[in-house]
Design a protein around this motif. Structure first.
Motif, short mmCIF file in Angstrom:
data_model
loop_
_atom_site.label_atom_id
_atom_site.label_comp_id
_atom_site.label_asym_id
_atom_site.label_seq_id
_atom_site.Cartn_x
_atom_site.Cartn_y
_atom_site.Cartn_z
N GLY A 139 -3.57 -20.45 -2.16
CA GLY A 139 -4.40 -19.51 -3.34
C GLY A 139 -4.51 -18.36 -3.04
O GLY A 139 -5.09 -17.41 -3.93
N SER A 140 -3.96 -17.96 -1.89
CA SER A 140 -4.10 -16.53 -1.60
C SER A 140 -3.33 -15.54 -2.33
O SER A 140 -2.24 -15.82 -2.63
CB SER A 140 -4.06 -16.20 0.22
OG SER A 140 -2.71 -16.58 0.15
N GLU A 141 -4.01 -14.28 -2.61
CA GLU A 141 -3.31 -13.16 -3.07
C GLU A 141 -3.65 -11.86 -2.60
O GLU A 141 -4.87 -11.71 -2.47
CB GLU A 141 -3.61 -13.21 -4.71
CG GLU A 141 -2.81 -12.24 -5.59
CD GLU A 141 -2.94 -12.39 -6.85
OE1 GLU A 141 -2.46 -13.38 -7.55
OE2 GLU A 141 -3.82 -11.72 -7.57
N MET A 142 -2.59 -10.71 -2.37
CA MET A 142 -3.02 -9.54 -2.02
C MET A 142 -3.16 -8.65 -3.06
O MET A 142 -2.42 -8.80 -3.85
CB MET A 142 -2.12 -9.26 -0.83
CG MET A 142 -2.40 -8.19 -0.11
SD MET A 142 -1.11 -7.74 1.16
CE MET A 142 -1.61 -6.19 2.09
N GLN A 143 -3.96 -7.67 -2.91
CA GLN A 143 -4.16 -6.72 -4.01
C GLN A 143 -4.14 -5.43 -2.94
O GLN A 143 -5.06 -5.35 -2.10
CB GLN A 143 -5.44 -6.71 -4.74
CG GLN A 143 -5.27 -5.69 -5.92
CD GLN A 143 -6.62 -6.03 -6.85
OE1 GLN A 143 -7.51 -5.38 -6.65
NE2 GLN A 143 -6.36 -6.64 -7.73
N THR A 144 -3.37 -4.42 -3.65
CA THR A 144 -3.26 -3.21 -2.86
C THR A 144 -3.24 -2.06 -3.94
O THR A 144 -3.00 -2.19 -5.05
CB THR A 144 -2.14 -2.77 -1.95
OG1 THR A 144 -0.72 -3.14 -2.85
CG2 THR A 144 -2.01 -3.65 -0.69
N SER A 145 -3.71 -0.85 -3.57
CA SER A 145 -3.83 0.24 -4.52
C SER A 145 -3.69 1.39 -4.06
O SER A 145 -4.01 1.62 -2.74
CB SER A 145 -5.21 0.21 -5.39
OG SER A 145 -6.29 0.70 -4.47
#
Length: 184
Positions: A155-161
């Motif tokens: 279920g892992s998800e990475m978010q970058t900005s």
């Protein structure tokens, strides 16, 4: 046989398989073709990709393109990461052709990458191309190197900005962007 095909044949043999058995006979060729396609971003040039698709505009309001799907390869394991990019910029007399935003995302995604660098590369490319007063990019992605091996967290998800210019300086602009992207 191309150099890349030879390497794939060697990898198959090193894994203990027979690279000349029926099911694997053309695999080195197919794998080389797939890898060349998945890494075609190295062969692209930003100026050629944009190809003059900058148009005069009096708009000074935020332009947001949401949910641009992307596919890339993790430079650490050569496994895919799959996600979407959300891109915004504040024009200063010129707007970028809509399809060019997606093409810029693809150009950088189609390289061996880490998501953190991909996010920055897209932001800087749009910033320099448009002379926008600000650019914001958020990428959300699922990494198969995290799901298929190692910790195997499905279920892992990475978010970058990345926030440049006025998005970096203005909490209000950042919040407006985030509201536009993550509408409730």
């Amino acid at each position: 046989m191309s150099e890349l095909q030879k390497h794939y044949k060697g990898i198959i043999a090193a894994l203990g398989e027979n690279p000349v058995r029926e099911g694997l006979l053309d695999t080195p060729k197919r794998a080389a073709k797939a890898m060349s396609y998945l890494c075609q971003g190295y062969e692209q040039d930003l100026r050629e990709l944009v190809n003059g698709a900058l148009f005069e505009s009096e708009s000074r309001d935020m332009v947001v393109v949401r949910n641009i799907e992307l596919y890339s390869l993790c430079e650490h394991h050569l496994l895919p990461f799959i996600g979407k990019a959300h891109v915004a910029y504040i024009p200063t007399g010129r707007v970028l052709g809509l399809s060019k935003v997606a093409r810029i995302v693809d150009m950088y995604a189609r390289r061996l990458q880490i998501q953190e660098n991909l996010t920055q590369q897209i932001a800087h490319a749009i910033y320099s191309t448009t002379d926008a007063s600000g650019v914001a990019v958020v990428i959300e992605a699922q990494h198969l190197c995290m799901r298929m091996r190692g910790v195997e967290k499905q279920g892992s998800e990475m978010q970058t900005s990345a926030m440049l210019g006025s998005f970096e300086q203005s909490d209000g602009q950042r919040q407006e962007f985030m509201r536009a992207v993550f509408r409730a």
